[in-house]
Motif scaffolding. Structure first.
Motif, PDB file in Angstrom:
ATOM      1  N   LEU A 160      89.091  43.148  -8.333  1.00 22.38           N
ATOM      2  CA  LEU A 160      88.463  42.422  -7.234  1.00 22.38           C
ATOM      3  C   LEU A 160      87.009  42.836  -7.053  1.00 22.38           C
ATOM      4  O   LEU A 160      86.141  41.995  -6.792  1.00 22.38           O
ATOM      5  CB  LEU A 160      89.255  42.644  -5.948  1.00 22.38           C
ATOM      6  CG  LEU A 160      90.669  42.038  -5.940  1.00 22.38           C
ATOM      7  CD1 LEU A 160      91.377  42.337  -4.635  1.00 22.38           C
ATOM      8  CD2 LEU A 160      90.612  40.530  -6.179  1.00 22.38           C
ATOM      9  N   ALA A 161      86.726  44.133  -7.191  1.00 28.52           N
ATOM     10  CA  ALA A 161      85.338  44.594  -7.061  1.00 28.52           C
ATOM     11  C   ALA A 161      84.468  43.962  -8.130  1.00 28.52           C
ATOM     12  O   ALA A 161      83.339  43.503  -7.863  1.00 28.52           O
ATOM     13  CB  ALA A 161      85.283  46.116  -7.149  1.00 28.52           C
ATOM     14  N   ALA A 162      84.969  43.919  -9.361  1.00 29.32           N
ATOM     15  CA  ALA A 162      84.200  43.302 -10.446  1.00 29.32           C
ATOM     16  C   ALA A 162      84.030  41.810 -10.212  1.00 29.32           C
ATOM     17  O   ALA A 162      82.950  41.246 -10.437  1.00 29.32           O
ATOM     18  CB  ALA A 162      84.890  43.563 -11.782  1.00 29.32           C
ATOM     19  N   GLY A 163      85.095  41.143  -9.754  1.00 31.07           N
ATOM     20  CA  GLY A 163      85.014  39.711  -9.497  1.00 31.07           C
ATOM     21  C   GLY A 163      83.989  39.372  -8.438  1.00 31.07           C
ATOM     22  O   GLY A 163      83.289  38.359  -8.537  1.00 31.07           O
ATOM     23  N   ARG A 164      83.876  40.220  -7.430  1.00 31.34           N
ATOM     24  CA  ARG A 164      82.904  39.973  -6.350  1.00 31.34           C
ATOM     25  C   ARG A 164      81.477  40.303  -6.777  1.00 31.34           C
ATOM     26  O   ARG A 164      80.529  39.696  -6.284  1.00 31.34           O
ATOM     27  CB  ARG A 164      83.307  40.781  -5.123  1.00 31.34           C
ATOM     28  CG  ARG A 164      84.573  40.251  -4.460  1.00 31.34           C
ATOM     29  CD  ARG A 164      85.105  41.161  -3.382  1.00 31.34           C
ATOM     30  NE  ARG A 164      86.331  40.605  -2.807  1.00 31.34           N
ATOM     31  CZ  ARG A 164      87.402  41.321  -2.478  1.00 31.34           C
ATOM     32  NH1 ARG A 164      87.399  42.633  -2.653  1.00 31.34           N
ATOM     33  NH2 ARG A 164      88.472  40.724  -1.966  1.00 31.34           N
ATOM     34  N   ALA A 165      81.328  41.241  -7.695  1.00 34.54           N
ATOM     35  CA  ALA A 165      79.992  41.657  -8.127  1.00 34.54           C
ATOM     36  C   ALA A 165      79.433  40.776  -9.237  1.00 34.54           C
ATOM     37  O   ALA A 165      78.217  40.739  -9.447  1.00 34.54           O
ATOM     38  CB  ALA A 165      80.027  43.110  -8.602  1.00 34.54           C
ATOM     39  N   ALA A 166      80.291  40.070  -9.953  1.00 36.59           N
ATOM     40  CA  ALA A 166      79.845  39.268 -11.093  1.00 36.59           C
ATOM     41  C   ALA A 166      78.901  38.162 -10.643  1.00 36.59           C
ATOM     42  O   ALA A 166      79.028  37.609  -9.547  1.00 36.59           O
ATOM     43  CB  ALA A 166      81.046  38.671 -11.823  1.00 36.59           C
ATOM     44  N   GLY A 167      77.970  37.807 -11.527  1.00 39.13           N
ATOM     45  CA  GLY A 167      77.092  36.684 -11.235  1.00 39.13           C
ATOM     46  C   GLY A 167      77.846  35.377 -11.169  1.00 39.13           C
ATOM     47  O   GLY A 167      77.481  34.449 -10.448  1.00 39.13           O
ATOM     48  N   GLY A 168      78.920  35.269 -11.927  1.00 40.48           N
ATOM     49  CA  GLY A 168      79.762  34.083 -11.943  1.00 40.48           C
ATOM     50  C   GLY A 168      81.047  34.365 -12.683  1.00 40.48           C
ATOM     51  O   GLY A 168      81.133  35.310 -13.481  1.00 40.48           O
ATOM     52  N   LEU A 169      82.064  33.551 -12.418  1.00 40.08           N
ATOM     53  CA  LEU A 169      83.380  33.733 -13.019  1.00 40.08           C
ATOM     54  C   LEU A 169      83.791  32.449 -13.737  1.00 40.08           C
ATOM     55  O   LEU A 169      83.467  31.337 -13.293  1.00 40.08           O
ATOM     56  CB  LEU A 169      84.424  34.057 -11.943  1.00 40.08           C
ATOM     57  CG  LEU A 169      84.132  35.279 -11.064  1.00 40.08           C
ATOM     58  CD1 LEU A 169      85.153  35.366  -9.933  1.00 40.08           C
ATOM     59  CD2 LEU A 169      84.150  36.549 -11.893  1.00 40.08           C
ATOM     60  N   LEU A 170      84.492  32.626 -14.844  1.00 37.41           N
ATOM     61  CA  LEU A 170      85.001  31.508 -15.623  1.00 37.41           C
ATOM     62  C   LEU A 170      86.523  31.591 -15.697  1.00 37.41           C
ATOM     63  O   LEU A 170      87.091  32.686 -15.728  1.00 37.41           O
ATOM     64  CB  LEU A 170      84.437  31.548 -17.042  1.00 37.41           C
ATOM     65  CG  LEU A 170      82.926  31.382 -17.186  1.00 37.41           C
ATOM     66  CD1 LEU A 170      82.492  31.812 -18.582  1.00 37.41           C
ATOM     67  CD2 LEU A 170      82.512  29.945 -16.911  1.00 37.41           C
ATOM     68  N   THR A 171      87.172  30.433 -15.734  1.00 38.35           N
ATOM     69  CA  THR A 171      88.618  30.396 -15.942  1.00 38.35           C
ATOM     70  C   THR A 171      88.920  29.353 -17.016  1.00 38.35           C
ATOM     71  O   THR A 171      88.145  28.420 -17.233  1.00 38.35           O
ATOM     72  CB  THR A 171      89.376  30.013 -14.654  1.00 38.35           C
ATOM     73  OG1 THR A 171      89.044  28.663 -14.289  1.00 38.35           O
ATOM     74  CG2 THR A 171      89.037  30.951 -13.508  1.00 38.35           C
ATOM     75  N   VAL A 172      90.060  29.514 -17.674  1.00 35.39           N
ATOM     76  CA  VAL A 172      90.432  28.576 -18.729  1.00 35.39           C
ATOM     77  C   VAL A 172      91.119  27.334 -18.175  1.00 35.39           C
ATOM     78  O   VAL A 172      91.381  26.384 -18.919  1.00 35.39           O
ATOM     79  CB  VAL A 172      91.348  29.253 -19.781  1.00 35.39           C
ATOM     80  CG1 VAL A 172      90.602  30.344 -20.512  1.00 35.39           C
ATOM     81  CG2 VAL A 172      92.620  29.798 -19.133  1.00 35.39           C
ATOM     82  N   SER A 173      91.433  27.329 -16.872  1.00 35.82           N
ATOM     83  CA  SER A 173      92.114  26.182 -16.267  1.00 35.82           C
ATOM     84  C   SER A 173      91.860  26.173 -14.773  1.00 35.82           C
ATOM     85  O   SER A 173      91.483  27.189 -14.175  1.00 35.82           O
ATOM     86  CB  SER A 173      93.628  26.249 -16.531  1.00 35.82           C
ATOM     87  OG  SER A 173      94.193  27.393 -15.900  1.00 35.82           O
TER      88      SER A 173
END
Length: 396
Positions: A160-173
């Motif tokens: 969760l910490a990484a997900g919040r700090a990332a510039g953006g997130l990608l998902t396959v679906s």
């Protein structure tokens, strides 16, 4: 031109040529573009000596630390994998192992962004490294990297910490996107990035001739995936046991092999159900084109590459309603069934009794191309880097 550092703990090597092959394919796709320059860092986890002498690790311990892998520049640093710790130290160990190596790499390749290809451990490791080098990072969510690690009490906070700090997130679906939002991550920062399939390699062929090459006659079903609980190949074995004269090949490797062998023996169907072990990815197109159906009973998925590769090969799929199943399935491409052996037997029997039109099956795979995947990733990476540079200027 942007310089992208792809960070992936799942990436093929000489000892595991199919390991994360979809990451390799994606990376080769973006590397073909004129606006992106790419280097790959594929960390290799090894336990303390003398455990590296164990056959499970021996081949990995001797992998080259830097090589050209199918046209990609790949660095393979080692990090400490402590047995019995459930992987909770992996991000810290990866970041520690990479820090000095990336310092040297930056002199010749001043990367603009770190692209973490799995949510864990790649994402938290990328977060540490991105902060050190003052670059943005992205994370791609693919399936079990979220379903297992982001729901594991030992690793959830790091995800969760990484997900919040990332510039953006990608998902396959879109289904994976909903999973991330449920975990508490910002929907506005999450984008779907459709996987690709090489439709020049995966395409329909003469099914009878392909079957003959593999020594198979009659109804033929293939199941693709690691021999692990999540893929639940035992359910497909139970289903095929109800279908006389159907041959089933289960393609993959994993620790459930003894259990699956026992299940096959229990049903007395060893003459028509086979655990093939891993098959080289180069041979997969012809094998899939030989099959009358591909059946995969996964407990969870993001959007399985095996689904799309099967469809592109003209082979209908029988799958449960997990992950992005409804984003892939089209009328005439197979069936989504309840996740139990009886439903799988009915679905497989229906495909075999009335094979769908090949064109209807292939049409379901047409949106999934590597050029389209690369075009979206290029746009995504450029936006993340521009936003990061804008933040830096505003802080001056």
């Amino acid at each position: 031109m942007l310089r992208i550092l792809t960070l992936s703990t799942l990436f093929p090597d000489a000892s595991r040529p199919n390991f994360g092959v979809f990451v390799e394919q994606q990376t080769r796709g973006i590397a073909r573009r004129d606006d992106l320059d790419v280097r790959v860092v594929a960390p290799v986890g090894l336990p303390p000596w003398p455990l590296t002498l164990h056959p499970h690790y021996r081949a990995r311990a001797h992998l080259p630390r830097h090589e050209q892998w199918r046209g990609l520049d790949v660095i393979r640093p080692r990090f400490l994998n402590l047995p019995g710790t459930g992987g909770r130290f992996h991000p810290r160990m990866i970041a520690a192992a990479l820090a000095s190596k990336l310092e040297r790499l930056r002199a010749e390749f001043p990367f603009d962004l770190i692209a973490a290809e799995f949510f864990y451990p790649d994402g938290p490791a990328a977060m540490r490294l991105a902060e050190r080098f003052d670059v943005p990072f992205s994370i791609k969510a693919r399936g079990s990297d979220v379903h297992y690690w982001a729901n594991n009490p030992k690793t959830q906070d790091m995800c969760l910490a990484a997900g919040r700090a990332a510039g953006g997130l990608l998902t396959v679906s879109d289904a994976m996107k909903r999973d991330l939002v449920t975990l508490g991550l910002d929907e506005a920062r999450i984008e779907r990035s459709l996987t690709g399939v090489d439709q020049a390699r995966f395409h329909p062929r003469d099914r009878a001739a392909a079957k003959a090459k593999f020594g198979v006659s009659g109804p033929f079903v293939v199941a693709l995936g690691s021999l692990t609980p999540n893929k639940d190949h035992s359910m497909v074995i139970d289903a095929v046991a109800k279908l006389p004269d159907v041959t089933l090949w289960i393609v993959g490797q994993g620790f459930e092999q003894p259990m699956l062998e026992a299940k096959i023996a229990e049903h007395g169907i060893g003459d028509r159900v086979r655990l093939t072990g891993p098959v080289p990815h180069a041979d997969m197109p012809e094998l899939l084109a030989a099959a009358d159906a591909m059946a995969l009973a996964s407990r969870s998925e993001g959007l399985a590459n095996a689904w799309v590769e099967s469809l592109a090969s003209g082979t209908p799929i029988v799958i449960p309603d997990v992950g992005g199943a409804r984003e892939v399935m089209r009328e005439g491409a197979g069936f989504i069934v309840e996740r139990n052996a009886d439903a799988f037997a009915v679905g497989i029997a229906a495909v075999l009794a009335e094979p769908p039109e090949t064109e209807s099956v292939v049409a379901a795979a047409r949106p999934f191309t590597w050029p389209a995947n690369a075009e979206h990733l290029s746009d995504f990476y450029h936006r993340l880097v521009a936003a990061h540079r804008g933040q830096r200027v505003s802080h001056l």
